[in-house]
Design an enzyme around this catalytic site. Structure first.
Site, PDB file in Angstrom:
ATOM      1  N   ASP A 229     -33.923 -11.953   7.682  1.00 14.59           N
ATOM      2  CA  ASP A 229     -32.641 -12.104   8.579  1.00 14.59           C
ATOM      3  C   ASP A 229     -32.802 -13.491   9.057  1.00 14.59           C
ATOM      4  OD1 ASP A 229     -32.284  -9.326   8.328  1.00 14.59           O
ATOM      5  OD2 ASP A 229     -33.900  -9.011   9.771  1.00 14.59           O
TER       6      ASP A 229
ATOM      7  N   ASP B 215     -38.894 -15.088   5.062  1.00 15.74           N
ATOM      8  CA  ASP B 215     -38.125 -14.279   5.776  1.00 15.74           C
ATOM      9  C   ASP B 215     -36.867 -13.808   5.371  1.00 15.74           C
ATOM     10  OD1 ASP B 215     -38.106 -12.580   8.342  1.00 15.74           O
ATOM     11  OD2 ASP B 215     -36.627 -14.177   8.955  1.00 15.74           O
TER      12      ASP B 215
HETATM   13  C1  G6P Z   1     -36.954  -8.690  11.583  1.00 16.35           C
HETATM   14  C2  G6P Z   1     -35.705  -9.240  12.668  1.00 16.35           C
HETATM   15  C3  G6P Z   1     -36.078  -8.370  13.947  1.00 16.35           C
HETATM   16  C4  G6P Z   1     -36.163  -6.995  13.656  1.00 16.35           C
HETATM   17  C5  G6P Z   1     -37.305  -6.690  12.468  1.00 16.35           C
HETATM   18  C6  G6P Z   1     -37.358  -5.148  12.573  1.00 16.35           C
HETATM   19  O1  G6P Z   1     -38.187  -9.175  11.809  1.00 16.35           O
HETATM   20  O2  G6P Z   1     -36.076 -10.591  12.598  1.00 16.35           O
HETATM   21  O3  G6P Z   1     -34.872  -8.890  14.771  1.00 16.35           O
HETATM   22  O4  G6P Z   1     -36.203  -6.321  14.970  1.00 16.35           O
HETATM   23  O5  G6P Z   1     -36.934  -7.175  11.581  1.00 16.35           O
HETATM   24  O6  G6P Z   1     -36.029  -4.959  11.853  1.00 16.35           O
HETATM   25  P1  G6P Z   1     -35.484  -3.335  11.456  1.00 16.35           P
HETATM   26  O7  G6P Z   1     -34.316  -3.699  10.750  1.00 16.35           O
HETATM   27  O8  G6P Z   1     -36.463  -2.624  11.095  1.00 16.35           O
HETATM   28  O9  G6P Z   1     -35.083  -2.702  12.941  1.00 16.35           O
HETATM   29 MG    MG Z   2     -35.898 -13.975  10.671  1.00 15.30          MG
END
Ligand code: G6P
Ligand code: MG
Length: 219
Positions: free
Chosen positions: A10, A8
């Site tokens: 973030d 993953d």
């Molecule tokens: C990751 C993060 C989420 C986020 C998702 C979509 O999974 O952990 O917190 O909502 O990505 O991200 P985006 O940048 O496309 O809004």
């Molecule tokens: Mg994450």
């Protein structure tokens, strides 16, 4: 035997989880809706629109689908403005040395992020060079805890999912990795929940867990 590792983004490879939180908090403050860290943690791993529903939990106001679209867009613009300031110096110190060493040991490495902004983060930080494949939010239709993103990453690595490990800071991400049939490695929030097959305190501990394909993994 593990041959590939799917990360993953973030909250695992870089602390952009904090920037997601700050962007949602900014929107919630503007709307006058309370939003706290525990709600922010529940947004980990899930989609932008699912996160927005958590942000709107503590209001009685009914917003239209169009208003919700605009809120999600507003958050995304604030988030991308923060991403535009990222540089390689924002990577945690142990991330690149760990990725480099895992690769030297023979593992294939992939990104498995549900974010549509992952490409921008890889480009701003130079992370892309350390990965063999990148699956991101533009490749999938179902967000974690659905296994789609991890299955896509394994396919990109040309490995069966059972030969891969999933590393994720989100409980939803660990559920996704498990549903994909991968060994799961929790770090940060998901490790605090003891969600993984292995729960790490530091990213660098991946080097203790993965000695090399063909050697038995374990801490
Ligand atoms: C990751 C993060 C989420 C986020 C998702 C979509 O999974 O952990 O917190 O909502 O990505 O991200 P985006 O940048 O496309 O809004
Ligand atoms: Mg994450």
């Amino acid at each position: 035997m593990i041959q590939g590792i799917c990360f993953d983004l973030d909250g695992v490879l870089i602390h952009t989880d904090e920037l997601h939180y700050l962007a949602w908090k900014g929107l919630a403050d503007r709307l006058g809706i309370p939003f706290d860290r525990a709600q922010g943690d529940r947004c980990r791993g899930i989609s932008r629109m699912e996160s927005l529903e958590i942000v709107l939990e503590h209001t009685d106001h009914i917003y239209s689908a169009e208003e919700k679209e605009r809120f999600a867009q507003e958050k995304n613009e604030a988030y991308r403005a923060m991403l535009a300031r990222l540089s390689p110096s924002d990577l945690p110190a142990d991330v690149l040395p760990t990725l480099r060493e895992l690769r030297r040991r023979g593992y294939r490495l992939a990104l498995a992020s549900g974010s549509k902004n992952a490409g921008l983060i890889l480009a701003r930080t130079g992370l892309g060079r350390y990965l063999d494949a990148a699956a991101d939010g533009r490749c999938i239709t179902r967000s974690k805890p659905d296994p789609e993103i991890f299955l896509t990453a394994a396919k990109m690595l040309d490995l069966p999912p059972e030969r891969c490990a999933a590393v994720d800071d989100a409980v939803a991400g660990i559920q996704a990795g498990r549903a994909a049939g991968m060994v799961t490695v929790a770090i940060g929030d998901s490790a605090a929940h003891r969600a993984g097959d292995y729960d790490l305190e530091r990213f660098g501990q991946l080097l203790d867990l993965f000695p090399g394909p063909g050697k038995e993994e374990g801490l």
